[in-house]
Design a protein around this motif. Structure first.
Motif, PDB file in Angstrom:
ATOM      1  N   ASP A   1       0.701  -0.946  -0.160  1.00 56.77           N
ATOM      2  CA  ASP A   1      -0.259  -0.413   0.322  1.00 56.77           C
ATOM      3  C   ASP A   1       0.998   0.669   0.426  1.00 56.77           C
ATOM      4  O   ASP A   1       0.601   1.916  -0.752  1.00 56.77           O
ATOM      5  CB  ASP A   1      -0.125   0.030   1.468  1.00 56.77           C
ATOM      6  CG  ASP A   1      -1.491   1.455   1.535  1.00 56.77           C
ATOM      7  OD1 ASP A   1      -2.945   1.435   0.520  1.00 56.77           O
ATOM      8  OD2 ASP A   1      -2.125   1.794   2.159  1.00 56.77           O
TER       9      ASP A   1
ATOM     10  N   LYS B   1     -11.204  -5.880   3.180  1.00 55.16           N
ATOM     11  CA  LYS B   1     -10.691  -6.436   2.245  1.00 55.16           C
ATOM     12  C   LYS B   1     -10.286  -8.085   2.241  1.00 55.16           C
ATOM     13  O   LYS B   1      -9.338  -8.427   3.697  1.00 55.16           O
ATOM     14  CB  LYS B   1      -9.262  -5.979   1.704  1.00 55.16           C
ATOM     15  CG  LYS B   1     -10.103  -5.095   0.301  1.00 55.16           C
ATOM     16  CD  LYS B   1      -9.464  -4.604  -0.622  1.00 55.16           C
ATOM     17  CE  LYS B   1      -9.454  -3.352  -1.392  1.00 55.16           C
ATOM     18  NZ  LYS B   1      -8.500  -3.265  -2.014  1.00 55.16           N
TER      19      LYS B   1
ATOM     20  N   ARG C   1      -4.058  -0.737  -1.920  1.00 53.02           N
ATOM     21  CA  ARG C   1      -4.740   0.123  -1.242  1.00 53.02           C
ATOM     22  C   ARG C   1      -5.082  -0.904  -0.225  1.00 53.02           C
ATOM     23  O   ARG C   1      -6.444  -2.044  -0.739  1.00 53.02           O
ATOM     24  CB  ARG C   1      -5.631   0.198  -2.095  1.00 53.02           C
ATOM     25  CG  ARG C   1      -6.082   2.193  -1.851  1.00 53.02           C
ATOM     26  CD  ARG C   1      -5.164   2.768  -1.990  1.00 53.02           C
ATOM     27  NE  ARG C   1      -6.347   3.673  -1.003  1.00 53.02           N
ATOM     28  CZ  ARG C   1      -6.112   5.042  -0.609  1.00 53.02           C
ATOM     29  NH1 ARG C   1      -4.665   5.349  -0.655  1.00 53.02           N
ATOM     30  NH2 ARG C   1      -7.048   5.828   0.630  1.00 53.02           N
ATOM     31  N   TYR C   2      -4.752  -0.549   1.276  1.00 54.02           N
ATOM     32  CA  TYR C   2      -5.545  -1.625   2.175  1.00 54.02           C
ATOM     33  C   TYR C   2      -7.031  -1.057   2.765  1.00 54.02           C
ATOM     34  O   TYR C   2      -6.752   0.387   2.522  1.00 54.02           O
ATOM     35  CB  TYR C   2      -4.419  -1.096   3.085  1.00 54.02           C
ATOM     36  CG  TYR C   2      -5.110  -1.880   4.331  1.00 54.02           C
ATOM     37  CD1 TYR C   2      -4.308  -3.475   4.963  1.00 54.02           C
ATOM     38  CD2 TYR C   2      -5.356  -0.808   5.404  1.00 54.02           C
ATOM     39  CE1 TYR C   2      -5.317  -3.813   5.990  1.00 54.02           C
ATOM     40  CE2 TYR C   2      -6.047  -1.307   6.628  1.00 54.02           C
ATOM     41  CZ  TYR C   2      -6.264  -2.969   6.747  1.00 54.02           C
ATOM     42  OH  TYR C   2      -6.511  -3.107   8.385  1.00 54.02           O
ATOM     43  N   HIS C   3      -7.551  -2.394   3.187  1.00 56.87           N
ATOM     44  CA  HIS C   3      -8.770  -1.537   3.896  1.00 56.87           C
ATOM     45  C   HIS C   3      -8.976  -2.836   4.601  1.00 56.87           C
ATOM     46  O   HIS C   3      -9.025  -4.035   4.057  1.00 56.87           O
ATOM     47  CB  HIS C   3      -9.604  -1.401   2.099  1.00 56.87           C
ATOM     48  CG  HIS C   3     -11.199  -1.593   3.740  1.00 56.87           C
ATOM     49  ND1 HIS C   3     -12.211  -1.694   3.844  1.00 56.87           N
ATOM     50  CD2 HIS C   3     -11.447   0.346   3.297  1.00 56.87           C
ATOM     51  CE1 HIS C   3     -12.897  -1.173   4.790  1.00 56.87           C
ATOM     52  NE2 HIS C   3     -12.633   0.051   4.226  1.00 56.87           N
TER      53      HIS C   3
END
Length: 109
Positions: A41, A52, A47-49
């Protein structure tokens, strides 16, 4: 706040080290994967979330096709150790660590 807002990749790597020392290798793999995701990221590759799944990260557009295949294999290993209860010992964790290196999936900026 999301875990990454409190702890960064280095913290999760150290957690993975601690868990491995405790013989909790499947948990160490999970912490190590989160560290890798946070590093990637930071390199703007994915993209870190927190919601997820590991598999969702393997479809991120920023991964080059050859890196995406290697990353999917890493996710497959993670699922085997963490969810399918495939045995994971010190040699397995050491092999994992060789593959869970950010530079393998994205060059440093």
């Amino acid at each position: 706040p999301a875990a990454s807002a409190v702890h960064g990749a280095a913290w999760y790597r150290s957690q993975a080290d601690w868990l491995a020392l405790e013989g909790r290798y499947a948990e160490a793999v999970q912490a190590d994967f989160l560290a890798l995701v946070l590093e990637l990221d930071g390199r703007k590759v994915l993209r870190y979330h927190p919601s997820k799944t590991p598999n969702e990260y393997s479809y991120e557009a920023g991964l080059a096709p050859e890196a995406r295949g290697a990353f999917r294999e890493l996710v497959r290993l993670l699922y085997g150790y963490a969810f399918a209860r495939r045995p994971c010992g010190p040699l397995d964790f050491a092999a994992w660590r060789l593959q869970a290196v950010a530079e393998r999936y994205a060059a440093a900026h």
